[in-house]
Design an enzyme around this catalytic site. Structure first.
Site, PDB file in Angstrom:
ATOM      1  N   ASN A   1       9.869   2.375  -7.325  1.00  0.00           N
ATOM      2  CA  ASN A   1      10.873   1.299  -7.381  1.00  0.00           C
ATOM      3  C   ASN A   1      10.411   0.276  -8.428  1.00  0.00           C
ATOM      4  O   ASN A   1       9.461  -0.449  -8.194  1.00  0.00           O
ATOM      5  CB  ASN A   1      10.981   0.648  -5.994  1.00  0.00           C
ATOM      6  CG  ASN A   1      11.814  -0.613  -6.013  1.00  0.00           C
ATOM      7  OD1 ASN A   1      12.581  -0.859  -6.938  1.00  0.00           O
ATOM      8  ND2 ASN A   1      11.669  -1.440  -4.974  1.00  0.00           N
TER       9      ASN A   1
ATOM     10  N   LYS B   1      11.918  -2.326  -9.376  1.00  0.00           N
ATOM     11  CA  LYS B   1      12.453  -3.685  -9.128  1.00  0.00           C
ATOM     12  C   LYS B   1      13.072  -4.221 -10.430  1.00  0.00           C
ATOM     13  O   LYS B   1      13.640  -3.432 -11.189  1.00  0.00           O
ATOM     14  CB  LYS B   1      11.352  -4.600  -8.600  1.00  0.00           C
ATOM     15  CG  LYS B   1      10.560  -3.964  -7.464  1.00  0.00           C
ATOM     16  CD  LYS B   1       9.709  -4.947  -6.727  1.00  0.00           C
ATOM     17  CE  LYS B   1       8.816  -4.195  -5.765  1.00  0.00           C
ATOM     18  NZ  LYS B   1       8.285  -5.030  -4.718  1.00  0.00           N
TER      19      LYS B   1
ATOM     20  N   HIS C   1      16.102  -2.457   1.238  1.00  0.00           N
ATOM     21  CA  HIS C   1      14.770  -2.907   0.802  1.00  0.00           C
ATOM     22  C   HIS C   1      14.553  -4.323   1.318  1.00  0.00           C
ATOM     23  O   HIS C   1      15.481  -5.135   1.366  1.00  0.00           O
ATOM     24  CB  HIS C   1      14.668  -2.864  -0.728  1.00  0.00           C
ATOM     25  CG  HIS C   1      13.271  -3.068  -1.219  1.00  0.00           C
ATOM     26  ND1 HIS C   1      12.719  -4.326  -1.318  1.00  0.00           N
ATOM     27  CD2 HIS C   1      12.307  -2.197  -1.592  1.00  0.00           C
ATOM     28  CE1 HIS C   1      11.462  -4.196  -1.754  1.00  0.00           C
ATOM     29  NE2 HIS C   1      11.196  -2.919  -1.928  1.00  0.00           N
TER      30      HIS C   1
ATOM     31  N   GLU D   1      13.396  -6.897   0.060  1.00  0.00           N
ATOM     32  CA  GLU D   1      13.812  -7.988  -0.840  1.00  0.00           C
ATOM     33  C   GLU D   1      15.318  -8.196  -0.767  1.00  0.00           C
ATOM     34  O   GLU D   1      15.803  -9.322  -0.901  1.00  0.00           O
ATOM     35  CB  GLU D   1      13.337  -7.684  -2.271  1.00  0.00           C
ATOM     36  CG  GLU D   1      11.818  -7.802  -2.384  1.00  0.00           C
ATOM     37  CD  GLU D   1      11.182  -6.945  -3.463  1.00  0.00           C
ATOM     38  OE1 GLU D   1      11.885  -6.499  -4.387  1.00  0.00           O
ATOM     39  OE2 GLU D   1       9.960  -6.724  -3.373  1.00  0.00           O
TER      40      GLU D   1
ATOM     41  N   GLU E   1       8.226   0.302   5.254  1.00  0.00           N
ATOM     42  CA  GLU E   1       7.585  -0.641   4.341  1.00  0.00           C
ATOM     43  C   GLU E   1       7.315  -1.953   5.077  1.00  0.00           C
ATOM     44  O   GLU E   1       8.206  -2.810   5.170  1.00  0.00           O
ATOM     45  CB  GLU E   1       8.500  -0.926   3.151  1.00  0.00           C
ATOM     46  CG  GLU E   1       8.823   0.294   2.318  1.00  0.00           C
ATOM     47  CD  GLU E   1       9.127  -0.093   0.868  1.00  0.00           C
ATOM     48  OE1 GLU E   1       8.416   0.377  -0.012  1.00  0.00           O
ATOM     49  OE2 GLU E   1      10.039  -0.888   0.643  1.00  0.00           O
TER      50      GLU E   1
ATOM     51  N   GLY F   1       3.889  -5.702  -2.391  1.00  0.00           N
ATOM     52  CA  GLY F   1       3.543  -6.542  -3.534  1.00  0.00           C
ATOM     53  C   GLY F   1       2.439  -7.548  -3.246  1.00  0.00           C
ATOM     54  O   GLY F   1       2.200  -8.457  -4.029  1.00  0.00           O
TER      55      GLY F   1
ATOM     56  N   SER G   1       2.000  -1.619  -1.329  1.00  0.00           N
ATOM     57  CA  SER G   1       0.747  -1.647  -2.098  1.00  0.00           C
ATOM     58  C   SER G   1       0.023  -0.299  -2.129  1.00  0.00           C
ATOM     59  O   SER G   1      -1.196  -0.245  -2.028  1.00  0.00           O
ATOM     60  CB  SER G   1      -0.167  -2.766  -1.572  1.00  0.00           C
ATOM     61  OG  SER G   1       0.479  -4.027  -1.708  1.00  0.00           O
TER      62      SER G   1
HETATM   63  C1  PEP Z   1       8.331  -1.714  -2.934  1.00  0.00           C
HETATM   64  O1  PEP Z   1       8.824  -2.453  -3.755  1.00  0.00           O
HETATM   65  O2  PEP Z   1       9.071  -0.994  -2.252  1.00  0.00           O
HETATM   66  C2  PEP Z   1       6.875  -1.675  -2.788  1.00  0.00           C
HETATM   67  C3  PEP Z   1       6.364  -0.928  -1.853  1.00  0.00           C
HETATM   68  O3  PEP Z   1       6.135  -2.457  -3.647  1.00  0.00           O
HETATM   69  P1  PEP Z   1       4.532  -2.449  -3.852  1.00  0.00           P
HETATM   70  O4  PEP Z   1       4.114  -1.006  -3.991  1.00  0.00           O
HETATM   71  O5  PEP Z   1       4.309  -3.218  -5.123  1.00  0.00           O
HETATM   72  O6  PEP Z   1       3.933  -3.083  -2.670  1.00  0.00           O
END
Ligand code: PEP
Length: 250
Positions: free
Chosen positions: A9, A11, A95, A97, A167, A173, A212
């Site tokens: 992803n 973003k 997601h 966000e 997640e 992040g 992450s």
């Molecule tokens: C994400 O945006 O779905 C995500 C898991 O980000 P990150 O790997 O940067 O934590």
């Protein structure tokens, strides 16, 4: 379709040179014969370029969100059929966000999930708890509520054409990763919940971990019995980092 999927992803990151070099790097470093499917989720403006580079290859791509309506007066929005027109196979829904910054409710997410299926896309449904919810031992209740909203909308059978991504919001992040045991425990909870509704669908369902994921922690996470790959944010922005994760499972 393989059981394992590694998805990136991006973003709101990218530029035409970045898209070209990243995708060319991924094509050079991955293979159609690998154990894992590979997919990228570029921002909308780069879907056309992505399609022109990846069309006919083993890498798939998708949108980061979609509007629940099929068409109409929704300035700035993108429909599922437009994503299909750009060659997308997948779309992210729910997601964290989108849920937190753009106030998408469980019901909104469920309607987007349905719109994705109606358009012929495979939704990747993101679920997960905040740090506060984890500390209050609400993780399973939150994940169950987020899943139930979608199951109520489309039925369990619809998950034959979907992927779930666990997640934990506190791990996205932030550099904090759920331990393999923490992640496996929630993945097993999701699998058990789906098994109670439909054994075959639960068994075939891909449940990705996101939060992450890096080359250094991917192998241990992906070795867990109910983790079927990863949804990767930051580390999917360079071919080297993303391929280090893909190599852990492919
Ligand atoms: C994400 O945006 O779905 C995500 C898991 O980000 P990150 O790997 O940067 O934590």
């Amino acid at each position: 379709m393989r059981k394992i999927l590694v998805a990136g992803n991006w973003k709101m990151h990218g530029s035409k040179p970045m898209v070209r070099s990243l995708l060319e790097g991924l094509l050079a470093g991955s293979s159609a014969d690998a154990k894992a499917d590979l997919a990228v989720f570029p921002p909308f403006p780069y879907l056309s370029l992505t399609e022109s580079i990846l069309s006919g290859t083993h890498i798939r791509w998708g949108g980061q969100t979609l509007n629940p309506n099929a068409k109409g007066a929704h300035t700035g929005e993108t429909s599922g059929s437009m994503l299909v027109d750009m060659g997308c196979s997948y779309v992210l829904v729910g997601h964290s966000e989108r849920r937190s910054i753009y106030n998408e409710s469980d019901k909104d997410v469920a309607l987007r999930f349905k719109a994705a299926l109606d358009a012929g896309l495979q939704p990747v449904l993101c679920v997960g708890e905040t740090l506060e919810e984890r500390e209050e031992e609400q993780t399973e209740a939150v994940v169950a509520r987020q899943l139930d909203a979608v199951i109520t909308q489309v039925g369990i059978e619809a998950f034959a054409r979907a992927t779930v991504a666990y997640e934990p919001v506190w791990a996205i992040g932030t550099g904090l990763t759920a331990t393999p045991q923490q992640a496996q425990s929630v993945h097993a909870f999701i699998r058990d919940k789906m098994t109670a509704l439909n054994v075959i669908i639960a068994d075939q369902l891909r449940i990705l971990y996101g939060g992450s994921v890096k080359g250094s922690n991917a192998a241990e996470l992906f070795a867990q019995s109910d983790i079927d790959g990863g949804l990767v944010g930051g580390a999917s922005l360079t071919a080297e980092d993303f391929l280090a994760i893909y190599s852990a499972v492919a």
